[in-house]
Design a protein around this motif. Structure first.
Motif, PDB file in Angstrom:
ATOM      1  N   HIS A 244      -8.263  -2.564   2.616  1.00  0.00           N
ATOM      2  CA  HIS A 244      -8.792  -1.257   3.011  1.00  0.00           C
ATOM      3  C   HIS A 244      -8.975  -0.420   1.746  1.00  0.00           C
ATOM      4  O   HIS A 244      -8.011   0.105   1.192  1.00  0.00           O
ATOM      5  CB  HIS A 244      -7.839  -0.569   3.992  1.00  0.00           C
TER       6      HIS A 244
ATOM      7  N   SER B 193       0.839  -1.201   0.000  1.00  0.00           N
ATOM      8  CA  SER B 193       0.000   0.000   0.000  1.00  0.00           C
ATOM      9  C   SER B 193       0.875   1.252   0.000  1.00  0.00           C
ATOM     10  O   SER B 193       2.086   1.172   0.188  1.00  0.00           O
ATOM     11  CB  SER B 193      -0.937  -0.001   1.217  1.00  0.00           C
TER      12      SER B 193
ATOM     13  N   ARG C 204     -14.357   1.878   2.727  1.00  0.00           N
ATOM     14  CA  ARG C 204     -14.900   0.568   3.077  1.00  0.00           C
ATOM     15  C   ARG C 204     -13.761  -0.444   3.111  1.00  0.00           C
ATOM     16  O   ARG C 204     -12.663  -0.145   2.666  1.00  0.00           O
ATOM     17  CB  ARG C 204     -15.967   0.136   2.076  1.00  0.00           C
ATOM     18  N   GLU C 205     -14.062  -1.610   3.669  1.00  0.00           N
ATOM     19  CA  GLU C 205     -13.049  -2.659   3.647  1.00  0.00           C
ATOM     20  C   GLU C 205     -13.676  -3.990   3.259  1.00  0.00           C
ATOM     21  O   GLU C 205     -14.856  -4.232   3.490  1.00  0.00           O
ATOM     22  CB  GLU C 205     -12.287  -2.753   4.975  1.00  0.00           C
TER      23      GLU C 205
END
Length: 188
Positions: A170, A147, A174-175
């Protein structure tokens, strides 16, 4: 539907009229057409992960598997194993999504794709600012979440989880949680 125009020629244009054999994954790396068969572990992992992701997206984004994505280079044409397209993204004039529409890419490593997944795709996805790049490696039973992409072709953060732990993506606002306990181990 509004279309988006690309400034560069798509690598996929080279295959527009090609008659390619079925059963192979086709991608373009550094201008070379690469065809690889899908392995059993790769197929099993994708069949396990895709329904989980699709169900949790529930209309807030789209899940693609082995679908051509237009990248900002005529030398690279990738069709990620799984790609999460952001909600509201639109196709370009060629009818394809572009790199900037992707929220996450998941690639399942095989012996034949190892170099591409760990180096070339890693660099391209980071340079294109794809927020999450997940490498799923059945040979060591891990998922590595990359990330915070940088324009220099790296990701600033990485997290490694073992098969059996939850893979948490992630996304923007939202996840998505992918259960990995059903992922096959490739202990050969």
């Amino acid at each position: 539907m509004t279309t988006i125009e690309m400034d560069v020629q798509s690598a996929w244009d080279a295959l527009e009229n090609a008659n390619l054999p079925g059963g192979y994954r086709v991608e373009i790396t550094e201008g070379k057409i690469i065809m690889t068969p899908q392995g059993e572990s790769q197929s099993d992992i994708l069949l396990e992960a895709a329904p989980q992701i699709k169900q949790q997206l529930a209309g807030h984004g789209k899940l693609l598997s082995d679908v051509m994505i237009d990248f900002p280079s005529h030398l690279y044409g990738y069709a990620p194993d799984l790609a999460v397209v952001a909600p509201g993204s639109e196709r370009n004039s060629r009818g394809r999504f572009e790199w900037h529409s992707l929220e996450a890419v998941l690639e399942v490593v095989s012996k034949s794709t190892r170099d591409n997944d760990f180096t070339k795709k890693f660099r391209m996805y980071a340079e294109c600012a794809i927020p999450l790049y997940v490498i799923i490696d059945p040979s060591d039973n891990t998922c590595t979440i990359h990330s915070r992409p940088t324009r220099t072709g790296t990701y600033a953060e990485q997290e490694q989880i073992a098969f059996g732990e939850d893979l948490v993506l992630h996304l923007s606002g939202r996840e998505i949680v992918v259960k990995t306990d059903g992922f096959p181990r490739d202990d050969r």
